[in-house]
Write a protein that holds these residues in place. Structure first.
Motif, PDB file in Angstrom:
ATOM      1  N   ARG A 132       0.715  -1.175   0.111  1.00 21.08           N
ATOM      2  CA  ARG A 132      -0.015  -0.004   0.052  1.00 21.08           C
ATOM      3  C   ARG A 132       0.997   1.048  -0.090  1.00 21.08           C
ATOM      4  N   LEU A 133       2.168   1.215  -0.187  1.00 22.73           N
ATOM      5  CA  LEU A 133       2.889   2.169  -0.186  1.00 22.73           C
ATOM      6  C   LEU A 133       3.353   2.638  -1.497  1.00 22.73           C
ATOM      7  N   HIS A 134       2.224   3.135  -2.246  1.00 16.78           N
ATOM      8  CA  HIS A 134       2.154   3.593  -3.610  1.00 16.78           C
ATOM      9  C   HIS A 134       2.642   5.252  -3.542  1.00 16.78           C
ATOM     10  N   THR A 135       3.426   5.483  -3.889  1.00 18.33           N
ATOM     11  CA  THR A 135       3.797   7.216  -3.929  1.00 18.33           C
ATOM     12  C   THR A 135       3.809   7.521  -5.288  1.00 18.33           C
ATOM     13  N   TRP A 136       4.054   8.585  -5.863  1.00 15.19           N
ATOM     14  CA  TRP A 136       4.153   9.252  -6.995  1.00 15.19           C
ATOM     15  C   TRP A 136       5.336  10.157  -7.193  1.00 15.19           C
ATOM     16  N   TYR A 137       5.836  10.199  -8.581  1.00 19.67           N
ATOM     17  CA  TYR A 137       6.925  10.869  -8.575  1.00 19.67           C
ATOM     18  C   TYR A 137       6.603  12.469  -8.437  1.00 19.67           C
ATOM     19  N   ASP A 138       7.460  13.042  -7.709  1.00 15.44           N
ATOM     20  CA  ASP A 138       7.190  14.607  -7.331  1.00 15.44           C
ATOM     21  C   ASP A 138       8.236  15.521  -7.904  1.00 15.44           C
ATOM     22  N   VAL A 139       7.924  16.267  -8.937  1.00 13.50           N
ATOM     23  CA  VAL A 139       8.435  17.116  -9.906  1.00 13.50           C
ATOM     24  C   VAL A 139       9.004  18.130  -8.812  1.00 13.50           C
ATOM     25  N   ASN A 140       8.194  18.645  -7.888  1.00 14.38           N
ATOM     26  CA  ASN A 140       8.527  19.498  -7.124  1.00 14.38           C
ATOM     27  C   ASN A 140       9.784  19.240  -6.040  1.00 14.38           C
ATOM     28  N   ALA A 141       9.976  17.995  -5.892  1.00 12.71           N
ATOM     29  CA  ALA A 141      11.009  17.376  -4.858  1.00 12.71           C
ATOM     30  C   ALA A 141      12.401  17.612  -5.748  1.00 12.71           C
ATOM     31  N   ASP A 142      12.250  17.328  -7.043  1.00 16.79           N
ATOM     32  CA  ASP A 142      13.373  17.315  -7.930  1.00 16.79           C
ATOM     33  C   ASP A 142      13.882  18.831  -7.822  1.00 16.79           C
ATOM     34  N   SER A 143      12.910  19.752  -8.096  1.00 19.71           N
ATOM     35  CA  SER A 143      13.194  21.094  -8.135  1.00 19.71           C
ATOM     36  C   SER A 143      14.023  21.483  -6.965  1.00 19.71           C
ATOM     37  N   GLU A 144      13.336  21.347  -5.630  1.00 18.98           N
ATOM     38  CA  GLU A 144      13.635  21.839  -4.491  1.00 18.98           C
ATOM     39  C   GLU A 144      15.156  21.322  -4.339  1.00 18.98           C
ATOM     40  N   ASP A 145      15.294  20.035  -4.835  1.00 11.60           N
ATOM     41  CA  ASP A 145      16.771  19.276  -4.494  1.00 11.60           C
ATOM     42  C   ASP A 145      17.691  20.161  -5.328  1.00 11.60           C
ATOM     43  N   ARG A 146      17.297  20.556  -6.876  1.00  9.49           N
ATOM     44  CA  ARG A 146      18.265  21.328  -7.405  1.00  9.49           C
ATOM     45  C   ARG A 146      18.472  22.824  -6.950  1.00  9.49           C
ATOM     46  N   ALA A 147      17.544  23.211  -6.577  1.00 10.27           N
ATOM     47  CA  ALA A 147      17.573  24.608  -5.976  1.00 10.27           C
ATOM     48  C   ALA A 147      18.536  24.592  -4.464  1.00 10.27           C
ATOM     49  N   ALA A 148      18.480  23.694  -3.713  1.00 13.87           N
ATOM     50  CA  ALA A 148      19.445  23.497  -2.674  1.00 13.87           C
ATOM     51  C   ALA A 148      20.784  23.227  -3.059  1.00 13.87           C
ATOM     52  N   GLU A 149      20.897  22.197  -4.041  1.00 18.32           N
ATOM     53  CA  GLU A 149      22.164  22.347  -4.651  1.00 18.32           C
ATOM     54  C   GLU A 149      22.935  23.363  -5.199  1.00 18.32           C
ATOM     55  N   ALA A 150      22.155  24.053  -5.944  1.00 21.52           N
ATOM     56  CA  ALA A 150      22.528  25.526  -6.208  1.00 21.52           C
ATOM     57  C   ALA A 150      22.859  26.620  -5.115  1.00 21.52           C
TER      58      ALA A 150
END
Length: 160
Positions: A132-150
């Motif tokens: 029941r652990l069905h989650t979805w790809y989160d484009v915002n998480a990728d964006s936040e990760d790139r912003a944190a890296e920048a």
């Protein structure tokens, strides 16, 4: 197995044996104490509880759940038993040719007043065990990760 039961199996490879000190297995040339009955029972109860907690499952714990141990490379005598492991739940090298029949018998010996699941129940159990652990790809998480890296790289560059 519809109309037969559910059997959770612990498979132990290599050389496996049982003596007055318990169960043993050879791992990388070393003898190691193992606990296959405890492992398979713990897993069986965990899986059974997981199924029972699912809102789609309506049978409570009325369905027969059994467990067994398979040792495809080790032999045990026909009368080999331990208090927590009757021979009908231990499937050794010599039992592999008729393993399916043995697992059916293993399931039936585990009924203990419970009933075997029907086809629909087995299909539901398989669906529940898919998780029941069905989650979805989160484009915002990728964006936040790139912003944190920048931000990290900017701070690192500015501090030089």
């Amino acid at each position: 197995m519809p109309e037969v039961g559910i059997v959770v199996i612990e498979v132990k490879g290599g050389s496996v044996w049982h003596n007055e000190d318990g169960w043993w297995q050879t791992r990388r040339g070393e003898h190691a104490r193992i606990h296959p009955v405890e492992q398979v029972r713990t897993c069986k109860y965990a899986v059974r509880s997981y199924v029972a907690r699912d809102p789609r499952w309506q049978r409570s714990n009325n369905v027969a759940w059994g467990h067994g141990i398979v040792t495809p490379y080790s032999d045990f005598g026909a009368d080999a038993e331990a208090p927590d492991c009757p021979r009908w739940s231990l499937h050794d090298r010599g039992d592999q040719a008729d393993l399916i029949d043995r697992l059916v018998a293993n399931a039936k010996m585990s009924w203990h007043g419970k009933v075997a699941p029907n086809v629909a129940e087995v299909e539901l159990i398989a669906e529940i065990l898919d998780g029941r652990l069905h989650t979805w790809y989160d484009v915002n998480a990728d964006s936040e990760d790139r912003a944190a890296e920048a931000e990290r790289l900017s701070r690192q560059t500015c501090s030089r």
